[in-house]
Enzyme design. Structure first.
Site, PDB file in Angstrom:
ATOM      1  N   LYS A 183       3.212  14.718   8.513  1.00  0.00           N
ATOM      2  CA  LYS A 183       2.812  15.498   7.257  1.00  0.00           C
ATOM      3  C   LYS A 183       1.254  14.834   6.905  1.00  0.00           C
ATOM      4  O   LYS A 183       0.640  15.790   6.215  1.00  0.00           O
ATOM      5  CB  LYS A 183       3.358  14.377   6.247  1.00  0.00           C
ATOM      6  CG  LYS A 183       3.309  12.870   6.023  1.00  0.00           C
ATOM      7  CD  LYS A 183       4.112  12.232   5.088  1.00  0.00           C
ATOM      8  CE  LYS A 183       3.738  10.829   5.075  1.00  0.00           C
ATOM      9  NZ  LYS A 183       4.811   9.725   4.847  1.00  0.00           N
TER      10      LYS A 183
ATOM     11  N   ARG B 246       8.799   0.301  -2.964  1.00  0.00           N
ATOM     12  CA  ARG B 246       8.977   1.972  -3.096  1.00  0.00           C
ATOM     13  C   ARG B 246      10.331   2.115  -2.862  1.00  0.00           C
ATOM     14  O   ARG B 246      11.189   1.321  -3.357  1.00  0.00           O
ATOM     15  CB  ARG B 246       8.010   2.711  -2.037  1.00  0.00           C
ATOM     16  CG  ARG B 246       7.745   4.052  -2.766  1.00  0.00           C
ATOM     17  CD  ARG B 246       6.671   4.724  -1.533  1.00  0.00           C
ATOM     18  NE  ARG B 246       7.371   5.319  -0.407  1.00  0.00           N
ATOM     19  CZ  ARG B 246       6.800   6.064   0.602  1.00  0.00           C
ATOM     20  NH1 ARG B 246       5.497   6.468   0.370  1.00  0.00           N
ATOM     21  NH2 ARG B 246       7.382   6.487   1.743  1.00  0.00           N
TER      22      ARG B 246
HETATM   23  C1  PLP Z   1       4.527   8.964   5.679  1.00  0.00           C
HETATM   24  C2  PLP Z   1       5.589   7.922   6.092  1.00  0.00           C
HETATM   25  C3  PLP Z   1       5.413   7.324   7.565  1.00  0.00           C
HETATM   26  C4  PLP Z   1       4.287   7.314   8.237  1.00  0.00           C
HETATM   27  O1  PLP Z   1       3.330   6.589   7.833  1.00  0.00           O
HETATM   28  P1  PLP Z   1       1.939   6.423   8.411  1.00  0.00           P
HETATM   29  O2  PLP Z   1       1.329   5.076   7.773  1.00  0.00           O
HETATM   30  O3  PLP Z   1       1.277   7.733   8.647  1.00  0.00           O
HETATM   31  O4  PLP Z   1       2.403   5.755   9.858  1.00  0.00           O
HETATM   32  C5  PLP Z   1       6.734   6.758   7.847  1.00  0.00           C
HETATM   33  N1  PLP Z   1       7.744   6.620   7.092  1.00  0.00           N
HETATM   34  C6  PLP Z   1       7.789   7.009   5.797  1.00  0.00           C
HETATM   35  C7  PLP Z   1       9.038   6.745   5.110  1.00  0.00           C
HETATM   36  C8  PLP Z   1       6.879   7.748   5.183  1.00  0.00           C
HETATM   37  O5  PLP Z   1       6.977   8.332   4.136  1.00  0.00           O
END
Ligand code: PLP
Length: 355
Positions: free
Chosen positions: A35, A128
């Site tokens: 993303k 969260r």
């Molecule tokens: C965005 C996201 C990740 C990845 O996080 P990074 O800090 O970019 O490695 C992993 N798990 C969830 C649920 C996320 O929303």
């Protein structure tokens, strides 16, 4: 075309190889999260040919772009009830915490003749997503209900940290996740395939040998894209932090004073700025703004440049101390923070250039 995001695919590949060695070397499966670069298709090609196990994104539109991939696709953001048909169609696995949604996924999977896998999220205190870890009855009840659904497979459990609450993954909090998994397995006589121990903020545990036994998956975006772990913001050795850079063009260059003249109110974004008196300085205006990148997350590669401020479409620099004699029409390059990369890759006004 400027502004543009320059993507050095050799550096991206290097980061991919390093993170694969690290995470898979620790005994975990690797889920790469796309993303941050808005599902860039050139990056995707590298991922598709790599040894990673899963490809993940928070948006179903992005997973849809990966149709035909050999990797299992994972939806990271909890599904909306309004998108469950799409989720079952374009994701093999989704992260979940709400029974109502899981039941709707079951219905959608039944209609499509599929079995959809889910990771039940547990909240270890970051606040969260996930069922709060202290509410064990709620966790067990959810598992019991999920196991009744014919078109849903409880693939595993997972945690997300360092997102809202900025809680750092440690051996003690991640061990709780493993304990919960073992309790579920014992109580229901099942085996959970995946215990997913978090994102780029869990990477630091690998180096220290402190990733608790039992954690068998990590979901990594930022460390792969930008070469840094995110618990303590340390650069990772052997990784590039400039696989993605932003280039923008100078549209005005003038010597002016550094403090505005007249009574000051609020800027275009409602903030009351403070101005440092630097005397007369050489100010460059770039054709890039808040709509294209988060100015707080831009780092000029010419380290003698200071960023003074930004509005929607302009970035204002002090180039007085630079060794280079900048001119109108010159290009200035920046390293990007995660938030800046996210915005630059999302903006329809930022072109992309591959090297
Ligand atoms: C965005 C996201 C990740 C990845 O996080 P990074 O800090 O970019 O490695 C992993 N798990 C969830 C649920 C996320 O929303």
């Amino acid at each position: 075309m400027y502004p543009r995001l320059v993507i050095d695919l050799k550096k991206v590949k290097n980061n991919l190889d390093r993170i694969t060695e690290m995470v898979k070397g620790s005994g975990c499966s690797l889920m790469i999260v796309t993303k941050g670069a808005s599902a860039d298709m050139e990056v995707y090609k590298l991922l598709n040919e790599s040894d990673i196990d899963y490809i993940a994104d928070s948006r179903i539109q992005n997973l849809k772009k990966y149709e035909g991939t050999g990797k299992e696709r994972v939806l990271l953001r909890l599904p909306m009830n309004s998108e469950t048909d799409q989720v079952v169609k374009y994701a093999d696995i989704s992260l979940n915490s709400e029974l109502k949604t899981i039941r709707n996924l079951d219905e959608a999977a039944k209609k499509q003749g599929k079995v959809h896998k889910i990771i039940l999220m547990i909240d270890l205190g970051d606040l969260r997503e996930g069922i709060f870890f202290k509410n064990e009855d709620e966790i067990f009840n959810a598992v019991e209900e999920i196991l009744k659904l014919k078109n849903i497979e409880l693939f595993g459990i997972g945690v997300n940290l360092t997102c809202y609450g900025a809680v750092i993954p440690k051996k003690d909090n991640l061990s709780i996740l493993v304990e919960i998994a073992r309790k579920i397995e014992k109580k229901f006589g099942i085996k959970l395939q995946m215990i997913s121990g978090g994102n780029s903020s869990s990477i630091h545990l690998i180096g220290k040998g402190e990733l608790p036994e039992g954690i068998n998956n990590l979901r990594v975006g930022e460390a792969f894209l930008l070469g840094g772990e995110t618990a303590y913001s340390q650069k990772l050795k052997g990784f590039f932090d400039d696989a993605f850079t932003l280039e923008a063009e100078i549209i005005e260059l003038k010597e002016k004073q550094s403090v505005p003249i007249g009574e000051t109110g609020v800027d275009a974004f409602g903030n009351k700025p403070v101005y440092e008196d630097r005397g007369i300085i050489k100010r460059a205006i770039l054709a890039v703004g808040r709509q294209d990148a988060d100015p707080d997350g831009l780092q000029p590669i010419d380290s003698k440049i200071d960023i003074l401020g930004a509005s929607s479409d302009h970035l204002i620099l002090d180039v007085s101390k630079s060794d280079r004699e900048y001119e109108v029409g010159d290009i200035v390059s920046f390293k990007l923070s995660y938030s800046s990369l996210l915005r630059a890759s999302t903006s329809g006004y930022v072109a992309r250039e591959y090297r």
